[in-house]
Enzyme design. Structure first.
Site, PDB file in Angstrom:
ATOM      1  N   SER A  95       0.813  -1.217   0.000  1.00 27.51           N
ATOM      2  CA  SER A  95       0.000   0.000   0.000  1.00 27.51           C
ATOM      3  C   SER A  95       0.849   1.270   0.000  1.00 27.51           C
ATOM      4  CB  SER A  95      -0.968  -0.037   1.185  1.00 27.51           C
ATOM      5  OG  SER A  95      -1.899   1.005   1.144  1.00 27.51           O
TER       6      SER A  95
ATOM      7  N   ASP B  60      -6.507   1.562  -2.863  1.00 31.71           N
ATOM      8  CA  ASP B  60      -7.707   1.265  -2.068  1.00 31.71           C
ATOM      9  C   ASP B  60      -8.077   2.445  -1.160  1.00 31.71           C
ATOM     10  OD1 ASP B  60      -5.796   1.112  -0.061  1.00 31.71           O
ATOM     11  OD2 ASP B  60      -6.469  -0.834   0.722  1.00 31.71           O
TER      12      ASP B  60
ATOM     13  N   GLU C  56     -12.821   5.561   6.555  1.00 33.69           N
ATOM     14  CA  GLU C  56     -11.910   5.982   7.601  1.00 33.69           C
ATOM     15  C   GLU C  56     -11.376   7.362   7.211  1.00 33.69           C
ATOM     16  OE1 GLU C  56      -9.526   2.652   9.629  1.00 33.69           O
ATOM     17  OE2 GLU C  56      -9.638   2.026   7.546  1.00 33.69           O
ATOM     18  N   ALA C  57     -10.929   8.119   8.189  1.00 27.27           N
ATOM     19  CA  ALA C  57     -10.421   9.462   7.907  1.00 27.27           C
ATOM     20  C   ALA C  57      -9.285   9.423   6.897  1.00 27.27           C
ATOM     21  CB  ALA C  57      -9.966  10.132   9.201  1.00 27.27           C
TER      22      ALA C  57
ATOM     23  N   ARG D 176      -4.029   4.490  20.593  1.00 22.70           N
ATOM     24  CA  ARG D 176      -4.306   3.165  20.017  1.00 22.70           C
ATOM     25  C   ARG D 176      -2.996   2.539  19.534  1.00 22.70           C
ATOM     26  NH1 ARG D 176      -4.527   1.994  14.670  1.00 22.70           N
ATOM     27  NH2 ARG D 176      -5.436  -0.031  14.115  1.00 22.70           N
ATOM     28  N   ALA D 177      -2.749   1.304  19.955  1.00 25.81           N
ATOM     29  CA  ALA D 177      -1.540   0.606  19.537  1.00 25.81           C
ATOM     30  C   ALA D 177      -1.576   0.319  18.047  1.00 25.81           C
ATOM     31  CB  ALA D 177      -1.394  -0.692  20.320  1.00 25.81           C
TER      32      ALA D 177
ATOM     33  N   THR E 232       1.020  -2.978  13.352  1.00 23.49           N
ATOM     34  CA  THR E 232       2.157  -3.488  12.587  1.00 23.49           C
ATOM     35  C   THR E 232       3.532  -3.191  13.177  1.00 23.49           C
ATOM     36  OG1 THR E 232       2.119  -1.485  11.224  1.00 23.49           O
ATOM     37  CG2 THR E 232       0.866  -3.379  10.412  1.00 23.49           C
TER      38      THR E 232
ATOM     39  N   ARG F   1      -0.394   5.238  18.375  1.00 25.18           N
ATOM     40  CA  ARG F   1      -0.839   6.462  17.698  1.00 25.18           C
ATOM     41  C   ARG F   1      -1.768   7.229  18.624  1.00 25.18           C
ATOM     42  NH1 ARG F   1       1.761   5.265  13.334  1.00 25.18           N
ATOM     43  NH2 ARG F   1       1.556   3.254  12.309  1.00 25.18           N
TER      44      ARG F   1
END
Length: 521
Positions: free
Chosen positions: A66, A288, A380-381, A485-486, A489, A494
């Site tokens: 990505s 995507d 999602e944002a 939030r973990a 990957t 974050r």
């Protein structure tokens, strides 16, 4: 049928790095391409198992990373209806990826076969594709080795966008059924979108061209191919100007361009030459994800991200429903994550009068929640998103939108149709509501797994006491909101923060980041 000897022999060609531990996350496996050989081989084994478990239905495998740098790559599986791999199988992927040697891998494969009651003699079918990264062909070779070792029928679709592989997987599995989704070819994909676009634009008028930055990734050639099937501007279509579509030099992928660069840096790609108030969009590396943006008359950059696309789609679909006399009958809703700007949520609930559901981050969570509405809108944002609809009244839009997964190309056409019908440029779209100033910060920690989130990832359950400190900080700021939030990957957390002013949002983000860093040492 799989042979233990064949699996072990294939595995010996792609040994697992001794010092690495792998984990299948929301994006599958993603890392430096040089570390991926063994992982891709083992994902091939899992794809065969998944297909056999589902009585020979076709499973998709996509090799892509990505928006990551060119030297990275990744791999993920696609379930029969084009959706993400069933969550319970993510653990199986992790188990196979971490088997320490060839014999341990054979044993893990056999254990899964037994525990999941998979018939070894059942047929297995897999389709696969890759993006334009230089490491792609080598990783495909590892995948093919696994598919051959397991006696799997497979088809190589070469270079595709991620959403195109999702589309093809669903088409193959529904062909000849009442739920046939489309022709399972790249041309079929283009023709389906183009036919729906031609129907949906009737009565709309485009306000000039749209410039699309393709991140020097697979979206470039695939968008150019799609354009061949669309009506030209002289035929009432939209003029799409393609930039950053160099796939000859792999090192240019995502470099100073693409959706992640625009979203994170809050600025247009340096190569963008768009005039003030001109519509611009950026795809990510595997197409995507999409974000829009423009530069206003005083040269200020304005981002129109996933929140904006979601509210635009919800507004338009709500208008369509009311015009068709279905306002009370059609259940329209919007699904967001904790990263959605609070102003967008307020606009949807208070102005559009539509329900909003919050889910954990990840398309699989959003998509599941969206299916509970007749028309469920989710973005999602960061620009991942789609529209899920179950009613024939919106047939043209449901044919246009790739309902398997967020698809930047179909989402581009959706936005262009809505703006044409509304008679809006980017400025009018931007004026629907005012975003709260926000900041997203990445905090490196020793072990991301100690951070456990609940309440759709808006609260930290562990480490104990951290959430109480965050709540205390948030309470000191007007319209303050923050969560941690973990990462899925990497060993990082974050931190998102928003408040009534830019200074307060930055200050809150810095303070919460400090709390997280202290807790993660």
């Amino acid at each position: 049928m799989a042979s233990a000897d064949a699996i072990a022999a294939g595995s010996a060609k792609f040994p697992k790095p001794a010092d690495r531990k792998f984990q299948y996350g929301t994006a599958g496996f993603r890392m430096k391409a040089t570390l991926l050989d063994s992982v891709v081989y083992r994902v091939g084994l899992l794809a065969a198992l998944r297909s056999r478990k589902l009585n020979g239905q076709t499973i998709g495998v996509m090799i892509t990373a990505s928006h990551n740098p060119p030297n990275d790559n990744g791999v993920k599986l696609v379930d029969p209806m084009g959706e993400m791999l069933e969550a319970s199988w993510e653990t199986h992927a992790t188990t196979l990826a971490n088997a320490i040697d060839d014999q341990a891998l054979v044993k893990a494969y056999q254990t899964l076969t037994d525990e999941l009651r998979i018939k070894p003699e059942a047929k297995s079918r897999v389709v696969y594709a890759r993006d334009t990264r230089a490491s792609g062909p080598h990783l495909v070779a590892a995948l093919v080795e696994a598919l051959n070792a397991t006696g799997t029928d497979s088809t190589d679709y070469k270079i595709l966008t991620t959403p195109q592989l999702h589309y093809l997987t669903r088409c193959i599995n529904t062909k000849g059924s009442l739920y046939e989704y489309g022709e399972p070819t790249e041309q079929g994909y283009c023709e389906k979108l183009a036919a729906a676009f031609k129907t949906a634009i009737q009565g709309g008028k485009f306000q000039g061209p749209v410039t699309v930055d393709c991140a020097n990734g697979v979206g470039g050639p695939k968008l150019r191919e799609l354009i061949k099937h669309l009506p030209s501007p002289s035929e009432g279509g939209v003029e799409i100007r393609v930039v950053n579509d160099d796939v000859v030099d792999p090192e240019k992928l995502n470099y100073l361009c693409g959706a992640d660069f625009v979203k994170t840096g809050q600025r247009a790609p340096p190569s963008s030459q768009a005039a003030p108030l001109a519509r611009c969009a950026s795809l990510d590396g595997d197409a995507d994800r999409i974000v829009y943006y423009f530069v206003d008359s005083d040269s200020t950059f304005r981002l129109l991200d996933g929140d904006r696309i979601a509210t635009l789609a919800a507004l338009f679909i709500g208008d369509l429903a009311r015009s068709a006399g279905l306002g009370e009958k059609l259940k329209v809703g919007v699904v967001q994550t904790a990263y959605a700007n609070g102003a967008s949520t307020a606009y949807i609930e208070n102005d559009l009068k539509l329900p909003v559901v919050c889910t954990p981050t990840g398309v699989k969570h959003l998509h599941h929640a969206a299916t509970h509405f007749d028309v469920g809108v989710y973005f999602e944002a960061n620009g991942h998103g789609t529209v899920s609809s179950a009613l024939n009244t919106l047939r043209a839009l449901t044919q246009l939108i790739n309902q398997t997964v967020g698809d930047a190309l179909s989402d581009l056409l959706l936005v262009e149709i809505i703006l044409a019908h509304k008679g809006w440029g980017p400025k009018e779209w931007d004026q629907t509501y005012t975003d709260l100033p926000n900041r997203l910060v990445r905090v490196e920690v020793a072990d991301r797994n100690i951070f456990k989130a609940v309440d759709a990832e808006r609260k930290l359950e562990k480490p104990e006491g951290v959430q109480a400190i965050i709540d205390g900080l948030v309470g000191k700021y007007k319209q303050g909101r923050s969560f941690a939030r973990a990462s899925g990957t990497e060993d990082a957390v974050r931190v998102y923060a928003e408040a009534s002013t830019r200074g307060e949002a930055d200050d809150l983000a810095a303070k919460v980041s400090g709390v997280v860093k202290s807790a993660g040492i």
